[in-house]
Write an enzyme that holds these catalytic residues in place. Structure first.
Site, PDB file in Angstrom:
ATOM      1  N   ASN A   7       0.878  -1.170   0.000  1.00  0.00           N
ATOM      2  CA  ASN A   7       0.000   0.000   0.000  1.00  0.00           C
ATOM      3  C   ASN A   7       0.915   1.220   0.000  1.00  0.00           C
ATOM      4  O   ASN A   7       1.587   1.493   1.000  1.00  0.00           O
ATOM      5  CB  ASN A   7      -0.929   0.002   1.214  1.00  0.00           C
ATOM      6  CG  ASN A   7      -1.845   1.222   1.239  1.00  0.00           C
ATOM      7  OD1 ASN A   7      -1.462   2.307   0.814  1.00  0.00           O
ATOM      8  ND2 ASN A   7      -3.054   1.049   1.734  1.00  0.00           N
ATOM      9  N   GLU A  34      -3.940   1.973  -2.932  1.00  0.00           N
ATOM     10  CA  GLU A  34      -3.992   3.430  -2.701  1.00  0.00           C
ATOM     11  C   GLU A  34      -3.054   4.191  -3.641  1.00  0.00           C
ATOM     12  O   GLU A  34      -2.262   5.029  -3.207  1.00  0.00           O
ATOM     13  CB  GLU A  34      -3.702   3.772  -1.230  1.00  0.00           C
ATOM     14  CG  GLU A  34      -4.881   3.442  -0.313  1.00  0.00           C
ATOM     15  CD  GLU A  34      -4.871   4.270   0.968  1.00  0.00           C
ATOM     16  OE1 GLU A  34      -5.477   5.362   0.950  1.00  0.00           O
ATOM     17  OE2 GLU A  34      -4.275   3.847   1.967  1.00  0.00           O
ATOM     18  N   ASP A 145      -3.990  -4.893   0.988  1.00  0.00           N
ATOM     19  CA  ASP A 145      -4.285  -4.275   2.282  1.00  0.00           C
ATOM     20  C   ASP A 145      -5.666  -4.745   2.704  1.00  0.00           C
ATOM     21  O   ASP A 145      -6.670  -4.288   2.173  1.00  0.00           O
ATOM     22  CB  ASP A 145      -4.224  -2.749   2.143  1.00  0.00           C
ATOM     23  CG  ASP A 145      -4.579  -2.036   3.440  1.00  0.00           C
ATOM     24  OD1 ASP A 145      -4.887  -2.716   4.438  1.00  0.00           O
ATOM     25  OD2 ASP A 145      -4.559  -0.792   3.441  1.00  0.00           O
ATOM     26  N   ASN A 147      -6.879  -4.442   5.762  1.00  0.00           N
ATOM     27  CA  ASN A 147      -7.400  -3.606   6.853  1.00  0.00           C
ATOM     28  C   ASN A 147      -7.999  -4.447   7.984  1.00  0.00           C
ATOM     29  O   ASN A 147      -8.973  -4.052   8.631  1.00  0.00           O
ATOM     30  CB  ASN A 147      -8.401  -2.575   6.330  1.00  0.00           C
ATOM     31  CG  ASN A 147      -7.733  -1.265   5.944  1.00  0.00           C
ATOM     32  OD1 ASN A 147      -6.909  -0.735   6.680  1.00  0.00           O
ATOM     33  ND2 ASN A 147      -8.077  -0.733   4.777  1.00  0.00           N
ATOM     34  N   ASP A 216      -1.646  -6.138   6.208  1.00  0.00           N
ATOM     35  CA  ASP A 216      -1.383  -6.445   4.791  1.00  0.00           C
ATOM     36  C   ASP A 216      -0.997  -7.914   4.707  1.00  0.00           C
ATOM     37  O   ASP A 216      -0.112  -8.365   5.444  1.00  0.00           O
ATOM     38  CB  ASP A 216      -0.265  -5.552   4.258  1.00  0.00           C
ATOM     39  CG  ASP A 216      -0.611  -4.078   4.382  1.00  0.00           C
ATOM     40  OD1 ASP A 216      -1.118  -3.516   3.399  1.00  0.00           O
ATOM     41  OD2 ASP A 216      -0.408  -3.505   5.484  1.00  0.00           O
ATOM     42  N   ASP A 245       2.737   4.698   4.933  1.00  0.00           N
ATOM     43  CA  ASP A 245       2.528   4.183   6.295  1.00  0.00           C
ATOM     44  C   ASP A 245       2.498   2.653   6.331  1.00  0.00           C
ATOM     45  O   ASP A 245       2.446   2.074   7.412  1.00  0.00           O
ATOM     46  CB  ASP A 245       1.284   4.812   6.959  1.00  0.00           C
ATOM     47  CG  ASP A 245       0.058   4.853   6.084  1.00  0.00           C
ATOM     48  OD1 ASP A 245       0.162   4.555   4.873  1.00  0.00           O
ATOM     49  OD2 ASP A 245      -1.020   5.182   6.599  1.00  0.00           O
ATOM     50  N   HIS A 246       2.560   2.004   5.161  1.00  0.00           N
ATOM     51  CA  HIS A 246       2.598   0.533   5.074  1.00  0.00           C
ATOM     52  C   HIS A 246       3.957   0.059   4.552  1.00  0.00           C
ATOM     53  O   HIS A 246       4.612   0.753   3.774  1.00  0.00           O
ATOM     54  CB  HIS A 246       1.537   0.021   4.097  1.00  0.00           C
ATOM     55  CG  HIS A 246       0.133   0.266   4.511  1.00  0.00           C
ATOM     56  ND1 HIS A 246      -0.700  -0.722   4.969  1.00  0.00           N
ATOM     57  CD2 HIS A 246      -0.611   1.401   4.512  1.00  0.00           C
ATOM     58  CE1 HIS A 246      -1.889  -0.222   5.238  1.00  0.00           C
ATOM     59  NE2 HIS A 246      -1.860   1.073   4.967  1.00  0.00           N
TER      60      HIS A 246
END
Length: 255
Positions: A7, A34, A145, A147, A216, A245-246
């Site tokens: 991501n 994303e 991802d 989530n 993930d 951030d991933h």
DNA sequence: ATGGTAGAGGATCTA
């Protein structure tokens, strides 16, 4: 063969990091989430320069998924069949005899919200679709991802996160529902370091304090999983300047 | 009870 997921939280910002990562790691297929790019702005030329073919399904500002492959994929699908959804969260393609499904599961915002309901409904529709895909494609990789942190050991502070979005029971049950279809969580096929996570909030110095979640994932059909020799999280890119951030996750598979 | 940061896009929305 190597298949990876990342991501990137804006491919426009992260493109140099993605090109660097491809050069070092040489995956056969990299799934991105994303991308936040409309299709007409997708950087096909730069990615071609790194030796990769692009397949993408994007939209303005939010979401967006892509598949970067050393070879071109076929049988492309850009949505869960039958699901009318303007949000671009699914991208599937076939590489040789391997089916790759890249997903960006809705975040869910907070338990009980409309977005949470959408997440659970979306996961139900995904599950229904994948029953057929597993029959059609013995070598199937479902990655992206999700989530969802499936277990307590996937959360830095399970007490704090208990009942919260990303770790609530309905979400974790939906994840287990995918395993019940016959998918294997490739990461747990191997011994892994304690406190292994793939996402850390940008705030509160969460990465430095390793306040992360493992959300993930790379799920493999049983037959495909039997050829898997490694699954690793690469924390390196999270240390970059202007990081996503991933972190990326990658599997290695025999022949 | 709510902030903290990042990205898109040009005020908020999303995560």
């Amino acid at each position: 063969m190597r298949i990876a997921t990342w991501n990137v939280n804006s491919l426009k910002v992260r493109l140099p990091q993605v090109l660097d990562w491809l050069a070092v790691n040489q995956p056969d297929v990299l799934c991105l989430q994303e991308t936040k790019l409309q299709d007409e702005n997708f950087p096909i030329t730069e990615i071609m320069g790194a030796g990769y073919q692009s397949i993408y399904a994007g939209q303005k500002s939010y979401n967006g998924v892509a598949l970067l492959g050393k070879k071109m994929g076929s049988e492309t699908a850009t949505a869960i069949p039958g699901l009318v959804d303007p949000q671009k969260r699914v991208l599937a393609a076939t590489y040789g005899d391997v089916r790759v499904i890249c997903i960006y599961v809705p975040n869910g915002e907070s338990v009980g919200s409309d977005k949470y309901r959408y997440k659970l409904d979306w996961l139900f529709d995904l599950n229904k679709w994948l029953r057929d895909e597993l029959i059609k494609y013995p070598k199937l990789a479902l990655l992206g991802d999700f989530n969802i942190a499936p277990e307590e050991r996937d959360v830095h502070d399970p007490i704090l996160w208990g009942g919260k979005v990303l770790f609530s029971y309905p979400e974790r049950e939906a994840f287990m529902g995918l395993l019940k279809l016959g998918f294997v969580d490739s990461f747990r096929l191997f011994n892994q370091p304690d406190k292994s996570y793939t996402w850390w909030d940008y705030r509160m110095m969460a990465f430095r304090r390793n306040m992360g979640l493992r959300i993930d994932h790379i799920l493999l059909s049983k037959e495909f999983a039997s050829t898997c020799t490694a699954c690793t999280i690469d924390k390196g890119p999270r240390k970059n300047e202007r990081p996503s951030d991933h972190s990326p996750v990658m599997v290695e598979l025999k022949a």
